[in-house]
Structures are given as structure tokens and as C-alpha cells.
Design an enzyme around this catalytic site. Structure first.
Site, PDB file in Angstrom:
ATOM      1  N   GLU A 228       0.855  -1.185   0.000  1.00 22.20           N
ATOM      2  CA  GLU A 228       0.000   0.000   0.000  1.00 22.20           C
ATOM      3  C   GLU A 228       0.894   1.238   0.000  1.00 22.20           C
ATOM      4  O   GLU A 228       1.718   1.401   0.901  1.00 22.20           O
ATOM      5  CB  GLU A 228      -0.917   0.005   1.223  1.00 22.20           C
ATOM      6  CG  GLU A 228      -1.903  -1.155   1.221  1.00 22.20           C
ATOM      7  CD  GLU A 228      -2.728  -1.222   2.489  1.00 22.20           C
ATOM      8  OE1 GLU A 228      -2.903  -0.165   3.142  1.00 22.20           O
ATOM      9  OE2 GLU A 228      -3.179  -2.321   2.841  1.00 22.20           O
TER      10      GLU A 228
ATOM     11  N   ASP B  73      -4.244   9.368  10.294  1.00 23.24           N
ATOM     12  CA  ASP B  73      -2.879   8.921  10.528  1.00 23.24           C
ATOM     13  C   ASP B  73      -2.296   9.491  11.816  1.00 23.24           C
ATOM     14  O   ASP B  73      -2.542  10.637  12.175  1.00 23.24           O
ATOM     15  CB  ASP B  73      -1.987   9.314   9.343  1.00 23.24           C
ATOM     16  CG  ASP B  73      -2.372   8.566   8.085  1.00 23.24           C
ATOM     17  OD1 ASP B  73      -2.569   7.348   8.182  1.00 23.24           O
ATOM     18  OD2 ASP B  73      -2.492   9.199   7.018  1.00 23.24           O
TER      19      ASP B  73
END
Length: 256
Positions: A47, A58
Site C-alpha cells: 500500500e 494517521d
């Protein structure tokens, strides 16, 4: 050309290891080297994170990598240029993971067609609303044989999980916690939640991400799914030990 993600899950349904990293980090031109070395190390799926200035899902490690990547000059256009010949020497399934805003700026149709052209197999867009996907992405994704990978969490209702399964291809990304990437949580804490998802008999396989960082957490995740996604721990590793083959081999061997 068959979708490589679909092919992977047809041939292997347990202990799949997916590694996430941010394109253009640590250095702008590191992307291809990391892909090659991960594939040589035996990971199953890669990914690639598209850097964004406000990556809400994140944690600090990936946020910092994203910031550095942007400073290095990595844009979506630059990423596509870096990946343009990737299928001349790599056959590993590749997913692009990023936020909606850069894709809208690039142009949805142009983005999807570029993914198809260079051999990207799927996309993950955490902030893409399902109804917007259905209206603006779905037809183009299917026409270009691109997998749409959606996320679910322990707050996702059963009705929503079934809708996610209906609109996903390749696999479903199970978020192990309500936190951000890199959260210090125990995968086992959510075993009931994973079992609930498993009991629904979904058509798509699942990979667990967020908080998977070592051999034990990888094994725990693989008990409840087809495998796991590791991002923060890998990004930390390459920052400290570099991206050469020896370094990446050592990281993968610690997981498996």
C-alpha cells in the site's frame, strides 16, 4: 489483465502481509526501491500512501512522513511518473491509499485512468463518503478493473458493514481501533468485534490494520482475518535503518 488483489486472495487466504509506506519518503526517489525490496522480501501486498497535508486518520509517524514527502516534492503527478514502468519488473499487488482532496484536484476520471494505465490494483480513500463513491467513482472503478477498498471499525453498524461489503472489491480494511494509525492497542481486545464481522459471511476477505507492529500482533490479527496491514512500524523502521534490501528483509523476517 486480472486484478492482482483478487488473484492474491484466490490463491492465499491466510497470513497475508501488506506493508504500507508513504511515497517519496525518506527521499523523493525512494518509492521504487522500497517496492522492489518489499517484493523481494516476500510481502504479499503493498500500500503506497499519497502524502497529504491533513491526514486525519494517521498518527504522528505517518503524518511526519507525509509532511517530509511533500517537502521532498512528491505530488500525485510525480508519483504516477515514478510508477509508470512499475509493471515491467514487478507483479506484486499495489494499492494507492490517500485522501479525497488530492484526487479531486487531479480529477477523478484522470486519477482512475492513470491507476489503470500503470497497473495499480486498488485504492483506499478513508474520507470518501459511500454515496459519493457510488455516484462518482463506482462505474469508472469497475470499468478500469480497480478495487475499491473500504474501511470498517467496531463502531460500524451491521447494516453499514453489509453495505460496505456490497461496494468493496478485493478486500475490506478492518480498523482495529477508533484511534489513528500507530495506536498502541492489543488486537485481541477486539476479538468479539472481529468475530461479529466474520459471522456475517461477507463476500470480501478482510485485513486488519492500525496497531499491527510485530510478530505477535500480526499472528493475533491473522487469527481473525486473512492477514494484516503494517504501516507505522515499517515507516519507523526505514527512517532508522534505511531502505536497502538487508534492512527491509530484516523487518519482514521479524514479522513472520
Amino acid at each position: 489483465m486480472k486484478n492482482r488483489i483478487t488473484t492474491l486472495f484466490k490463491t492465499k487466504n491466510k497470513d497475508i502481509l501488506s506493508i504500507f509506506f508513504v511515497a517519496g519518503y525518506p527521499e523523493l526517489k525512494d518509492t521504487i526501491t522500497i517496492i522492489k525490496n518489499l517484493e523481494n522480501a516476500g510481502v504479499d501486498l503493498i500500500e503506497i500512501g499519497i502524502p497529504f497535508s491533513d491526514p486525519l486518520a494517521d498518527g504522528p509517524v505517518i503524518q511526519q512522513a507525509s509532511t517530509e514527502s511533500i517537502k521532498n516534492g512528491l505530488s500525485l503527478k510525480e508519483l504516477f511518473l515514478q510508477l509508470k514502468d512499475i509493471r515491467l519488473y514487478s507483479n506484486i499487488p499495489i494499492v494507492l491509499m490517500g485522501y479525497l482532496n488530492p484526487i479531486l484536484q487531479f480529477g477523478i476520471e484522470d486519477f482512475i485512468k492513470q491507476c489503470k494505465k500503470i497497473g495499480v490494483d486498488g485504492i483506499i480513500v478513508p474520507d470518501l463518503p459511500l454515496d459519493y463513491y457510488q455516484k462518482r467513482f463506482s462505474k469508472l472503478m469497475i470499468e478500469n478493473n480497480l478495487s475499491n477498498i473500504l474501511l470498517l471499525s467496531n463502531q460500524t453498524s451491521e447494516e453499514r458493514i453489509l453495505e460496505i461489503d456490497k461496494n468493496s472489491q478485493g478486500f475490506i480494511y478492518i480498523v482495529s481501533s477508533q484511534g489513528v494509525t500507530g495506536s498502541d492497542i492489543s488486537i485481541q481486545e477486539n476479538s468479539r468485534y472481529y468475530q461479529k464481522v466474520q459471522d456475517l459471511g461477507l463476500k470480501n476477505p478482510r485485513l486488519i490494520g492500525f496497531g499491527v507492529k510485530d510478530k505477535n500482533s500480526f499472528k493475533d490479527a491473522a487469527k481473525h482475518s486473512s492477514g494484516a496491514i503494517i504501516g507505522t512500524a515499517f515507516v519507523e523502521h526505514i527512517k532508522k535503518y534505511g531502505i536497502d534490501q538487508k534492512s527491509i528483509d530484516a523487518f519482514v523476517q521479524k514479522i513472520r
